[in-house]
Design an enzyme around this catalytic site. Structure first.
Site, mmCIF file in Angstrom:
data_model
loop_
_atom_site.group_PDB
_atom_site.id
_atom_site.type_symbol
_atom_site.label_atom_id
_atom_site.label_comp_id
_atom_site.label_asym_id
_atom_site.label_seq_id
_atom_site.Cartn_x
_atom_site.Cartn_y
_atom_site.Cartn_z
ATOM 1 N N HIS A 33 -17.192 1.069 -34.829
ATOM 2 C CA HIS A 33 -17.370 0.759 -36.251
ATOM 3 C C HIS A 33 -17.527 -0.758 -36.436
ATOM 4 C CE1 HIS A 33 -16.006 2.414 -40.460
ATOM 5 N NE2 HIS A 33 -17.250 1.989 -40.449
ATOM 6 N N HIS A 82 -10.315 7.479 -29.324
ATOM 7 C CA HIS A 82 -9.989 7.227 -30.732
ATOM 8 C C HIS A 82 -10.154 5.747 -31.073
ATOM 9 C CE1 HIS A 82 -7.617 8.031 -34.502
ATOM 10 N NE2 HIS A 82 -7.391 6.727 -34.374
ATOM 11 N N GLU A 83 -9.484 4.900 -30.295
ATOM 12 C CA GLU A 83 -9.551 3.463 -30.589
ATOM 13 C C GLU A 83 -10.954 2.911 -30.361
ATOM 14 O OE1 GLU A 83 -7.266 2.378 -32.258
ATOM 15 O OE2 GLU A 83 -5.777 3.919 -31.802
ATOM 16 N N HIS A 115 -13.028 3.406 -33.438
ATOM 17 C CA HIS A 115 -12.820 2.289 -34.376
ATOM 18 C C HIS A 115 -13.629 1.071 -33.920
ATOM 19 C CE1 HIS A 115 -9.803 3.935 -36.987
ATOM 20 N NE2 HIS A 115 -8.875 4.074 -36.042
#
Length: 673
Positions: A472, A465-466, A469
């Site tokens: 991105h 999940h992290e 990010h």
């Protein structure tokens, strides 16, 4: 010499962490605010006619050093704080709020911005420039540029108070978490808890100079106890302690702060011409209005409730076997794990030897390579803010792309949870593409003298999940830093993170990294298949839990004055009643440690986790239908990531997917509908 005031001339222009002393921060902020004010004055008093270049673009590139130092300081305040840093934060936050207010309420500067904005249709601006112009103008209006002098002063005071109170909320939540520990000397009371966890509890006790075992409210310590402890009284005691965080009328209580923050936000919204704070916030989100958010949350609530009720009935049946007729929230994780083992023949402790942190990290790095052509190499010649941190150079086709700081283990000065952040943003100026410095921060179990750091499967998905990010940020390729990377609409920002989690459940991918840390044996195929099947396990309950937080958040920010004659607990119980499966305990409340909305950026925005789940389920379905490593689709997805906030998010999504996302994709993944 103050290293924060020097040019960062280190390799990759990294932050000079090892040279920074606490006494450097305040003077650096004071000096850099003055420097930034001069830059703004030069733009404001430019005798030339306002243009996009000399006004809008000049502002976008101003204050770079102040931004860098702010990133360093506030990230350290989350990852490696202490009493002194928290004290400095209380001094620095008002200075930055005052500086921000001065800019946003500078009439002469706004006149220049408005002059450029009014002629936008006649200017030859590209899409990103148009977005920057629109966002700059809107940002000023939403910061009070059109208010009277008297109201501008009121808004400045509100913003100042909010910055201080939000900071205090977070400090209280952290202090309250750190204040509790359960010391146990009788091993029999820890029956059911796996040996590896007990070893960690023993080491934690030794760190405090105690014999026996120590359980804290830090996630890697708290969760295993709630999952495996057969001692129901222990589970109850821990759950009560966790639920009392900043809700005990003590030194770190947050109840009054909640009321003050909510009231100030409402005053701010009304001053700016909005009915409530949610209206103000959602104007700048994909959802656009509270009505749309409530419609979305209630539709999911209607779909998910029957599944959640069915799941809880299964848990009740298991609990009855143990003579428990009144299953409580503190029993949930324990019996859910039992049911998961029964249904899928897997449990976390059985999986952990196959989920070594280093191997999981290799896998996520490899996935980024396969999808986007990125390569990762550990480097040791840049400064770090803590010895636990590891640094990586990221390249693409041999060219430097970004720097990654990986910080994985809990410690006293680190707040709970997991997050991605940046120390330096990406932007392009004077022909140079200045690359980002990204950080991934988690709280995974530390290695012991006998074993490496072994993750639960949930922790594996957290890392992915992290890292979603992080990608991105890493792939950012925009002109302006304030439109770069994760600088997107808030209900779009969780798409890349949640999207990447999907790979954790793909057998084809799992086989590449789920290997026993001692033998190298791959996790047996039947276990991998069961793990994949378990993806939607307890999805109804988890959905209701998230919807409860989303509805509570929206209630705080839409119901004007509703808190005045109620306690925080009464308000919370009332607003989450439709999602609560278990009876509420009068001694506990979630709101006083709900940092996402009272300290972080999720106020009137917690719904965005579920909103982004629709996007990520729909996006991953596209890959599933065409191959999970499909290079053509990956190339299109890479464009979505690298575009940051330069385009409307729905337009970005449609360019990638060929259509708008469908809620059916989420329902199919979650419930097989």
């Amino acid at each position: 010499m103050n290293p924060l005031l020097e040019k960062f001339n280190t390799k990759y222009t990294t932050s000079p962490f090892e040279e920074i002393k606490e006494e450097h921060y305040l003077p650096a902020f004071q000096e850099l605010i003055k420097t930034s004010e001069k830059e703004i004055d030069e733009i404001t008093n430019n005798s030339e006619k306002p243009t996009f270049e000399n006004t809008i673009e000049a502002m976008a590139f101003s204050g770079e050093q102040l931004d860098r130092v702010s990133n360093i300081f506030f990230n350290i305040n989350s990852a490696e704080t202490n009493d002194e840093i928290q004290k400095i934060a209380q001094e620095v936050s008002p200075l930055l709020t005052e500086f921000s207010s001065k800019i946003s309420q500078n009439e002469k500067l706004f006149e220049r911005i408005k002059s450029v904005y009014d002629q936008k249709d006649t200017l030859s601006l590209n899409e990103e420039q148009q977005m920057l112009l629109n966002e700059t103008y809107k940002g000023f209006v939403r910061s009070g540029a059109l208010l009277s002098e008297e109201d501008k002063k009121k808004l400045e005071k509100i913003n100042m108070d909010l910055s201080i109170k939000s900071l205090q909320f977070g400090q209280n939540a952290l202090a309250s978490t750190n204040a509790y520990f359960k010391h146990i000397t009788n091993k029999d009371k820890l029956k059911g808890i796996p040996e590896a966890i007990l070893q960690q509890y023993e080491e934690d006790a030794k760190e405090k100079g105690l014999e026996g075992y120590l359980i804290t409210l830090q996630y890697p310590s708290y969760l295993p106890a709630m999952t495996y402890a057969e001692n129901r009284e222990l589970r109850k005691e821990l759950a009560l302690a966790n639920g009392k965080k900043s809700f005990d009328d003590g030194e770190f209580d947050n109840q009054n702060l909640i009321k003050e923050i909510v009231k100030l936000r409402q005053e701010k919204a009304e001053l700016l011409g909005y009915k409530n704070y949610a209206d103000f916030v959602l104007e700048e989100r994909m959802a656009q209005s509270p009505a749309k958010v409530f419609e979305f949350l209630n539709e999911l609530l209607e779909r998910a409730t029957p599944y959640a009720q069915k799941e809880i009935e299964e848990l009740k049946s298991l609990a009855k076997v143990d003579g428990i007729d009144d299953i409580q929230s503190y029993d949930h994780t324990f019996y859910a794990e039992k049911l998961r083992k029964q249904k899928f023949d897997i449990d976390d402790e059985e999986l952990k030897p196959y989920l070594q942190l280093e191997k999981v990290q290799e896998a996520v790095f490899g996935l980024a390579g396969k999808l986007f052509g990125l390569e990762f190499k550990e480097i040791t010649d840049v400064q770090k803010y803590h010895q636990d941190v590891k640094t990586y150079e990221i390249t693409e086709n041999g060219n430097y792309k970004a720097l990654l700081y990986a910080d994985y283990h809990p410690r006293k000065g680190k707040r709970a949870g997991a997050w991605m952040t940046s120390y330096k943003n990406q932007y392009k100026q004077n022909g140079e593409n200045s690359r980002p410095h990204i950080s991934v921060v988690c709280n995974f179990t530390k290695p012991t003298k006998d074993t490496p750091s072994l993750l639960t499967f949930q922790e594996v998905t957290t890392l992915f999940h992290e890292f979603g990010h992080a990608l991105h940020g890493v792939l950012a390729d925009t002109q302006y830093s304030n439109l770069s990377g994760t600088s997107v609409k808030w209900d779009f920002v969780e798409l890349p993170s949640q999207f990447l989690e999907n790979y954790c459940y793909e057998p084809e991918f799992l086989k590449t990294f789920a290997k026993h840390y001692q033998t190298g044996e791959i996790l047996p195929t039947e276990k991998i298949e069961k793990l994949s099947q378990s993806k939607s396990f307890m999805e109804g309950y988890q959905t209701l839990r998230q919807l409860g937080f989303g509805l509570l958040d929206m209630a705080y920010h839409t119901e004007v004055g509703a808190l005045e004659n109620k306690s925080v607990k009464e308000f919370e119980v009332e607003k989450t009643a439709v999602t609560n499966i278990y009876p509420s305990n009068p001694e506990t409340a979630a709101s006083p440690s709900f940092s996402h909305i009272f300290q972080g950026g999720y106020s009137a925005g917690y719904y965005s986790y579920k909103w982004a789940e629709v996007l990520d389920a729909d996006a991953f379905q596209y890959f599933k239908e065409n191959g999970i490593f499909n290079p053509e689709i990956a190339a299109k997805y890479k464009i979505l990531l690298s575009s940051g906030g330069t385009k409307n998010p729905m337009e970005l999504y449609k360019n990638f997917r060929g259509r708008e996302p469908k809620v059916e994709s989420l329902l199919k993944r979650a419930f097989g509908e």
